[in-house]
Design an enzyme around this catalytic site. Structure first.
Site, PDB file in Angstrom:
ATOM      1  N   SER A 192      47.626  43.502  33.407  1.00 14.48           N
ATOM      2  CA  SER A 192      47.284  42.968  34.685  1.00 14.48           C
ATOM      3  C   SER A 192      47.226  43.922  35.579  1.00 14.48           C
ATOM      4  O   SER A 192      46.157  45.085  35.259  1.00 14.48           O
ATOM      5  CB  SER A 192      48.371  42.066  34.712  1.00 14.48           C
ATOM      6  N   ASP A 257      43.489  31.449  33.219  1.00 20.97           N
ATOM      7  CA  ASP A 257      44.130  32.368  34.011  1.00 20.97           C
ATOM      8  C   ASP A 257      44.111  31.861  35.710  1.00 20.97           C
ATOM      9  O   ASP A 257      42.714  31.944  36.614  1.00 20.97           O
ATOM     10  CB  ASP A 257      42.918  33.512  34.270  1.00 20.97           C
ATOM     11  N   HIS A 286      48.264  34.113  32.767  1.00 15.27           N
ATOM     12  CA  HIS A 286      48.244  34.323  32.735  1.00 15.27           C
ATOM     13  C   HIS A 286      49.048  35.417  31.968  1.00 15.27           C
ATOM     14  O   HIS A 286      49.127  36.640  31.892  1.00 15.27           O
ATOM     15  CB  HIS A 286      48.434  35.355  34.575  1.00 15.27           C
TER      16      HIS A 286
END
Length: 310
Positions: A192, A257, A286
């Protein structure tokens, strides 16, 4: 935060004004969009403080070790025994921007060739990630080195884009000098927001490989999916750096996501000069890619069979 009103790509008009006008600079935009440091879930005691704590409690403390000790809170969700915890090394480094950096080395694969330099997500710290590192490293036969961004955990300073880059530079140098790990044995792993410093470092240094887990093209492209170019006030412009990465790159992204759209992972993959077969996890969001069996399978295949292991 401003009051709610009509929304554009998840942001109200008031929020957009607050985001881009207070003040209008990339570092402030980055901080507002990306950084959510949790309340620290661990403490690190230097040797001298261990002695003081032991004397105050009347407990015996080891002498001559010269090492810091890790103390986890209940919120760290520790899943292993004291034996595994004792094998986790913690220490402090210092960044070029003069922030103290909390670092962690998890020696879970003594015979493994590679060490992951892991840059974690935006709402966790080393205490919360420690159990995951042990489980991951032992399964893919890699040691794991990680660090907390400035303003996270025991690291000082404030989270910012510039600090992100200085933080991973300090971590890279600590891994190389303190543990003697050469670049050809380091795999940069970013998850991320952690893909941002990972791509930046990989665009400047060659290493064994790079793993980008749910990467973002840039901050503005997350907020405004229709953005087609990088503006001067954008933050985290990884999409403009990825073409400079000369190491093999594995991109991992969930097709569902909800935070960083799948299109980001696809675009980053298409820009990589040395991209290997990516892992698109069908149905994953995610924060749950690690729960799918193909996640570990692809990592094992990449590290054990697609990279040199002699």
């Amino acid at each position: 935060m401003p009051e709610q009103g009509p929304r554009m790509n998840g942001f109200s008009l008031g929020e957009l004004c607050w985001l881009f006008c207070c003040p209008p600079c990339p570092s402030r935009i980055a901080a507002k969009l990306a950084f959510l440091p949790p309340e620290p879930t661990y403490t690190v005691l230097p040797p001298e403080q261990q002695q003081e704590a032991g004397a105050a409690s009347g407990a015996a403390t080891p002498t001559g070790s010269g090492t810091c000790s890790l103390h986890l809170s209940e919120r760290a969700d520790w899943q292993y025994s004291q034996r595994e915890l004792d094998a986790v090394e913690v220490f402090f480094s210092r960044t070029a921007r003069d922030n103290r950096l909390g670092c962690m080395f998890v020696r879970c694969a003594p015979t493994g060739r590679y060490t992951l330099l892991f840059s974690h997500g935006n709402a966790v710290d080393l205490g919360q990630m420690c159990s995951f590192y042990i489980g991951l490293g032992s399964r893919i036969n890699c040691n794991v080195f990680s660090y907390d961004y400035s303003g996270y955990g025991v690291s000082t300073g404030k989270p910012s884009e510039k600090n992100l880059y200085a933080d991973i530079d300090a971590a890279w140098q600590a891994l190389r000098t303190r543990y003697g790990v050469s670049p050809e044995n380091i795999i940069l792993y970013g998850q991320s927001i952690g893909t941002v410093p990972t791509v930046d470092l990989a665009s400047r240094y060659e290493c064994a490989a790079v793993i980008l887990h749910s990467p973002l093209m840039s901050g503005l492209r997350v907020a405004f999916p229709d953005t087609r170019k990088t503006y001067c006030f954008d933050a985290f412009p990884s999409i403009d750096k990825i073409s400079k990465v000369t190491s093999p790159v594995l991109v991992i992204h969930g097709t569902e996501d909800e935070v960083i759209d799948f299109s980001h992972g696809l675009a980053m993959y298409e820009r990589c000069p040395r991209a290997v077969e990516p892992l698109w996890v069908e149905g994953a969001g995610h924060n749950d890619i690690e729960l799918y069996a193909q996640y570990l399978e692809r990592l094992k295949q990449f590290i054990s069979h697609e990279l040199p292991n002699s």
